[in-house]
Design a protein around this motif. Structure first.
Motif, short mmCIF file in Angstrom:
data_model
loop_
_atom_site.label_atom_id
_atom_site.label_comp_id
_atom_site.label_asym_id
_atom_site.label_seq_id
_atom_site.Cartn_x
_atom_site.Cartn_y
_atom_site.Cartn_z
N PRO A 1 -19.72 4.66 14.71
CA PRO A 1 -19.67 3.22 14.98
C PRO A 1 -20.72 2.41 14.23
O PRO A 1 -20.44 1.33 13.74
CB PRO A 1 -19.88 3.12 16.49
CG PRO A 1 -19.45 4.43 17.03
CD PRO A 1 -19.77 5.44 15.96
N ASP A 2 -21.94 2.94 14.12
CA ASP A 2 -23.00 2.16 13.47
C ASP A 2 -22.86 2.11 11.95
O ASP A 2 -23.62 1.43 11.27
CB ASP A 2 -24.38 2.65 13.87
CG ASP A 2 -24.65 4.09 13.47
OD1 ASP A 2 -23.68 4.82 13.16
OD2 ASP A 2 -25.82 4.49 13.50
N GLN A 3 -21.85 2.76 11.39
CA GLN A 3 -21.62 2.71 9.95
C GLN A 3 -20.52 1.71 9.56
O GLN A 3 -20.38 1.38 8.39
CB GLN A 3 -21.21 4.09 9.44
CG GLN A 3 -22.28 5.13 9.56
CD GLN A 3 -21.77 6.51 9.18
OE1 GLN A 3 -20.66 6.89 9.51
NE2 GLN A 3 -22.60 7.25 8.48
N ILE A 4 -19.75 1.26 10.52
CA ILE A 4 -18.58 0.43 10.20
C ILE A 4 -18.95 -0.82 9.41
O ILE A 4 -18.30 -1.15 8.42
CB ILE A 4 -17.77 0.08 11.48
CG1 ILE A 4 -17.00 1.32 11.91
CG2 ILE A 4 -16.83 -1.09 11.24
CD1 ILE A 4 -16.09 1.12 13.09
N PHE B 1 -16.36 8.60 20.74
CA PHE B 1 -17.01 7.41 21.31
C PHE B 1 -15.96 6.59 22.04
O PHE B 1 -14.79 6.58 21.68
CB PHE B 1 -17.65 6.56 20.20
CG PHE B 1 -18.72 7.28 19.45
CD1 PHE B 1 -20.02 7.34 19.94
CD2 PHE B 1 -18.44 7.92 18.25
CE1 PHE B 1 -21.01 8.01 19.24
CE2 PHE B 1 -19.42 8.60 17.56
CZ PHE B 1 -20.71 8.65 18.04
N ASP B 2 -16.40 5.85 23.04
CA ASP B 2 -15.52 4.99 23.82
C ASP B 2 -14.93 3.89 22.94
O ASP B 2 -15.59 3.40 22.03
CB ASP B 2 -16.35 4.38 24.96
CG ASP B 2 -15.51 3.54 25.88
OD1 ASP B 2 -15.73 2.31 25.92
OD2 ASP B 2 -14.63 4.12 26.54
N ALA B 3 -13.69 3.50 23.22
CA ALA B 3 -13.01 2.47 22.43
C ALA B 3 -13.80 1.17 22.37
O ALA B 3 -13.86 0.51 21.33
CB ALA B 3 -11.62 2.22 23.00
N SER B 4 -14.44 0.79 23.48
CA SER B 4 -15.20 -0.46 23.49
C SER B 4 -16.39 -0.39 22.53
O SER B 4 -16.77 -1.40 21.94
CB SER B 4 -15.69 -0.78 24.91
OG SER B 4 -16.59 0.21 25.36
N MET B 5 -16.95 0.79 22.35
CA MET B 5 -18.07 0.94 21.41
C MET B 5 -17.60 0.71 19.98
O MET B 5 -18.31 0.07 19.19
CB MET B 5 -18.69 2.33 21.55
CG MET B 5 -19.88 2.54 20.65
SD MET B 5 -20.65 4.13 20.94
CE MET B 5 -21.90 3.62 22.09
N TRP B 6 -16.40 1.19 19.64
CA TRP B 6 -15.87 0.98 18.30
C TRP B 6 -15.63 -0.50 18.04
O TRP B 6 -15.97 -1.03 17.00
CB TRP B 6 -14.57 1.75 18.10
CG TRP B 6 -14.76 3.22 17.95
CD1 TRP B 6 -14.44 4.19 18.86
CD2 TRP B 6 -15.35 3.90 16.84
NE1 TRP B 6 -14.78 5.42 18.38
CE2 TRP B 6 -15.34 5.27 17.14
CE3 TRP B 6 -15.88 3.48 15.63
CZ2 TRP B 6 -15.83 6.24 16.28
CZ3 TRP B 6 -16.38 4.45 14.75
CH2 TRP B 6 -16.35 5.80 15.07
N LEU B 7 -15.03 -1.18 19.02
CA LEU B 7 -14.73 -2.60 18.83
C LEU B 7 -16.00 -3.44 18.78
O LEU B 7 -16.08 -4.41 18.03
CB LEU B 7 -13.79 -3.09 19.92
CG LEU B 7 -12.40 -2.43 19.90
CD1 LEU B 7 -11.56 -2.93 21.06
CD2 LEU B 7 -11.70 -2.67 18.57
N LYS B 8 -17.00 -3.07 19.55
CA LYS B 8 -18.28 -3.77 19.50
C LYS B 8 -18.92 -3.58 18.12
O LYS B 8 -19.47 -4.53 17.54
CB LYS B 8 -19.20 -3.24 20.59
CG LYS B 8 -20.54 -3.95 20.65
CD LYS B 8 -21.40 -3.38 21.77
CE LYS B 8 -22.76 -4.04 21.75
NZ LYS B 8 -23.66 -3.41 22.72
N ALA B 9 -18.84 -2.38 17.58
CA ALA B 9 -19.41 -2.09 16.27
C ALA B 9 -18.72 -2.91 15.18
O ALA B 9 -19.33 -3.27 14.18
CB ALA B 9 -19.29 -0.60 15.95
N GLU B 10 -17.46 -3.23 15.38
CA GLU B 10 -16.69 -4.02 14.42
C GLU B 10 -17.29 -5.40 14.21
O GLU B 10 -17.15 -5.99 13.16
CB GLU B 10 -15.25 -4.21 14.93
CG GLU B 10 -14.28 -3.20 14.44
CD GLU B 10 -13.82 -3.52 13.04
OE1 GLU B 10 -13.05 -4.47 12.84
OE2 GLU B 10 -14.24 -2.79 12.15
N ARG B 11 -17.92 -5.95 15.23
CA ARG B 11 -18.44 -7.31 15.11
C ARG B 11 -19.95 -7.40 15.36
O ARG B 11 -20.48 -8.47 15.58
CB ARG B 11 -17.68 -8.24 16.05
CG ARG B 11 -17.68 -7.82 17.47
CD ARG B 11 -16.79 -8.70 18.34
NE ARG B 11 -16.92 -8.35 19.72
CZ ARG B 11 -16.32 -7.32 20.31
NH1 ARG B 11 -15.52 -6.54 19.65
NH2 ARG B 11 -16.51 -7.06 21.58
#
Length: 176
Positions: A109-112, A129-139
């Motif tokens: 996630p921290d690389q996105i 990782f939890d889906a919310s963590m991926w989406l948070k990393a997106e923005r």
């Protein structure tokens, strides 16, 4: 694996074919680079979009002749510490490729946001990782120090004509 594009999880419409798997009659397909080289004439007649999995041991220039026909280039990350796909992504964008670039493999996630800065616009992510963590990393990051990086409000695509028109960023001398 789940796929993220435009800050949302989406269904992957692409069918990944192995090196010897028969071509379907139609549909969007992704093939390994070796197969692209070997079966180029057949693949150009395929009824559907064409994508390629391009290993990070290849040079971006090897795709030059194929770029106009490729709708998707998948760049694998065998380990999270292997950054060669970052360089290849940036080189492909500088060569004029404007279609989908996808990160695959050991993506964190921290690389996105860093991947976005070099031109990636979709990500195959793990369930680690939890889906919310991926989406948070997106923005997560709203500021970039890289020249030419822009993301208009509401748009996930990060590459545009403006990137190619920007002044080249010269390598800075290293102390020592």
């Amino acid at each position: 694996m789940p796929l993220i594009r435009s800050n949302a999880f989406i269904e992957d419409d692409w069918r990944k074919l192995d090196g010897d798997e028969p071509l379907p009659e139609s549909g969007d397909i992704v093939v390994p680079f070796v197969r692209l080289l070997k079966e180029w004439e057949t693949l150009t007649r395929h009824d559907g979009r064409l994508g390629v999995v391009f290993a990070n041991v290849e040079r971006a220039e090897a795709l030059t002749l194929f770029l106009p026909r490729l709708a998707l280039i998948v760049l694998p990350f065998p380990t999270f510490t292997d950054g060669r796909a970052y360089s290849i992504a940036r080189q492909l964008r500088e060569m004029g490729y404007t279609r989908e670039l996808r990160a695959q493999g050991n993506v964190l996630p921290d690389q996105i946001q860093f991947m976005r800065q070099v031109g990636f616009d979709s990500f195959e992510v793990s369930d680690r990782f939890d889906a919310s963590m991926w989406l948070k990393a997106e923005r997560q990051m709203s500021l970039s120090y890289q020249r030419g990086f822009t993301r208009p409000a509401g748009e996930a695509e990060v590459w545009s004509e403006r990137h190619r028109e920007a002044e080249p960023w010269l390598e800075q001398p290293h102390a020592g």
